[in-house]
Design a protein around this motif. Structure first.
Motif, short mmCIF file in Angstrom:
data_model
loop_
_atom_site.label_atom_id
_atom_site.label_comp_id
_atom_site.label_asym_id
_atom_site.label_seq_id
_atom_site.Cartn_x
_atom_site.Cartn_y
_atom_site.Cartn_z
N THR A 125 0.85 -1.18 0.00
CA THR A 125 0.00 0.00 0.00
C THR A 125 0.89 1.24 0.00
OG1 THR A 125 -1.66 -1.19 1.29
CG2 THR A 125 -1.86 1.20 1.21
N ILE A 126 0.64 2.12 -0.96
CA ILE A 126 1.40 3.38 -1.05
C ILE A 126 0.42 4.53 -0.90
CG2 ILE A 126 2.90 4.82 -2.48
CD1 ILE A 126 3.68 2.19 -3.97
N THR A 127 0.72 5.42 0.01
CA THR A 127 -0.08 6.62 0.22
C THR A 127 0.85 7.81 0.07
OG1 THR A 127 -1.41 5.38 1.81
CG2 THR A 127 -1.66 7.78 1.80
N GLY A 150 7.75 -3.92 6.22
CA GLY A 150 7.52 -2.87 7.21
C GLY A 150 7.02 -1.60 6.55
N THR A 151 7.09 -0.50 7.28
CA THR A 151 6.63 0.79 6.79
C THR A 151 7.83 1.68 6.53
OG1 THR A 151 4.58 0.61 8.05
CG2 THR A 151 5.21 2.80 7.34
N GLN A 152 7.87 2.23 5.32
CA GLN A 152 8.93 3.19 4.98
C GLN A 152 8.27 4.52 4.64
OE1 GLN A 152 9.40 0.34 2.39
NE2 GLN A 152 10.61 -0.88 3.78
N GLU A 153 8.89 5.58 5.12
CA GLU A 153 8.39 6.92 4.83
C GLU A 153 9.49 7.74 4.20
OE1 GLU A 153 6.83 8.48 8.49
OE2 GLU A 153 5.02 7.25 8.32
N MET A 154 9.09 8.60 3.29
CA MET A 154 10.04 9.51 2.65
C MET A 154 9.33 10.81 2.33
SD MET A 154 10.39 7.89 -1.18
CE MET A 154 10.21 6.19 -0.65
N GLU A 155 10.12 11.85 2.20
CA GLU A 155 9.58 13.14 1.81
C GLU A 155 10.34 13.59 0.56
OE1 GLU A 155 10.01 17.37 3.80
OE2 GLU A 155 8.61 16.08 4.90
N MET A 156 9.59 13.85 -0.49
CA MET A 156 10.20 14.28 -1.75
C MET A 156 9.80 15.72 -2.02
SD MET A 156 9.25 10.76 -3.71
CE MET A 156 7.61 10.85 -3.05
N VAL A 157 10.79 16.53 -2.39
CA VAL A 157 10.54 17.93 -2.72
C VAL A 157 10.91 18.12 -4.18
CG1 VAL A 157 11.11 20.32 -2.21
CG2 VAL A 157 10.98 18.64 -0.35
N TYR A 158 9.94 18.57 -4.97
CA TYR A 158 10.13 18.79 -6.40
C TYR A 158 10.07 20.29 -6.70
CZ TYR A 158 8.93 13.83 -7.09
OH TYR A 158 8.90 12.46 -7.06
N THR A 159 10.85 20.71 -7.69
CA THR A 159 10.74 22.07 -8.17
C THR A 159 10.18 22.03 -9.59
OG1 THR A 159 13.05 22.02 -8.90
CG2 THR A 159 12.61 22.98 -6.76
N LYS A 160 9.37 23.01 -9.89
CA LYS A 160 8.71 23.07 -11.19
C LYS A 160 9.66 23.65 -12.23
CE LYS A 160 4.16 24.12 -13.00
NZ LYS A 160 2.88 24.74 -12.68
N LYS A 161 9.77 22.95 -13.37
CA LYS A 161 10.59 23.47 -14.46
C LYS A 161 9.84 24.62 -15.12
CE LYS A 161 13.54 20.36 -16.70
NZ LYS A 161 13.75 19.37 -17.76
#
Length: 162
Positions: A125-127, A150-161
């Motif tokens: 399950t991906i949220t 298990g449960t893995q969490e990440m934070e992704m920061v994108y910049t708009k081209k």
């Protein structure tokens, strides 16, 4: 009494319009590049990739994401209904997907995959919660992956081209 009822009616319409405007979904369209320096807890394949981009298109019915890493193109229905999508990557197969709109303008993307891995049934399950920042120039995505590992969490920061 008529003036009072008219004023109450106008007030109700004003609140309804304000609520509808606050619930309007922002436009996530654009080509987004992952900023690894601002992101957290990325998996090794994302860290080692030269450049990671996703292209998002959005219309009144769907939000479509094309990912440069996997090559997947997935369309979420804005009405929140569930759909099936083919996923690539290390474990290709079908997924059930849907989008949830929040009152604060954020969206939550849901992906449910049921796979057979070495003869065992596996559920993943991906949220992923999206939020636009800096007047739409930055997209912050918080992803939670739940699997037998298990449960893995990440934070992704994108910049708009531009």
């Amino acid at each position: 009494m008529k003036k009072f009822l008219t004023a109450c009616g106008l007030l109700a319409v004003t609140f309804a319009v304000a609520a509808a405007m606050s619930a309007a979904m922002p436009d996530y369209s654009g080509t987004w590049t992952l900023d690894k320096s601002k992101s957290k807890d990325l998996p090794p394949m994302m860290v080692s990739a030269e450049t990671l981009e996703m292209t998002v298109t959005q219309d009144k019915e769907k939000l479509t994401i094309k990912n440069s890493l996997s090559g997947d193109e997935v369309s979420y229905k804005l009405d929140g209904s569930k759909a099936k999508a083919q996923m690539g990557g290390r474990m290709p197969g079908e997924a059930t997907i849907y989008l949830e709109q929040k009152e604060d303008g954020k969206v939550v993307l849901h992906v449910l995959r049921e796979l057979n891995f070495q003869g065992n049934a596996v559920t993943i399950t991906i949220t992923e919660s999206w939020e636009l920042m800096d007047n739409g120039k930055t997209l912050k995505a918080k992803r939670t992956v739940e699997s037998p590992r298990g449960t893995q969490e990440m934070e992704m920061v994108y910049t708009k081209k531009v």
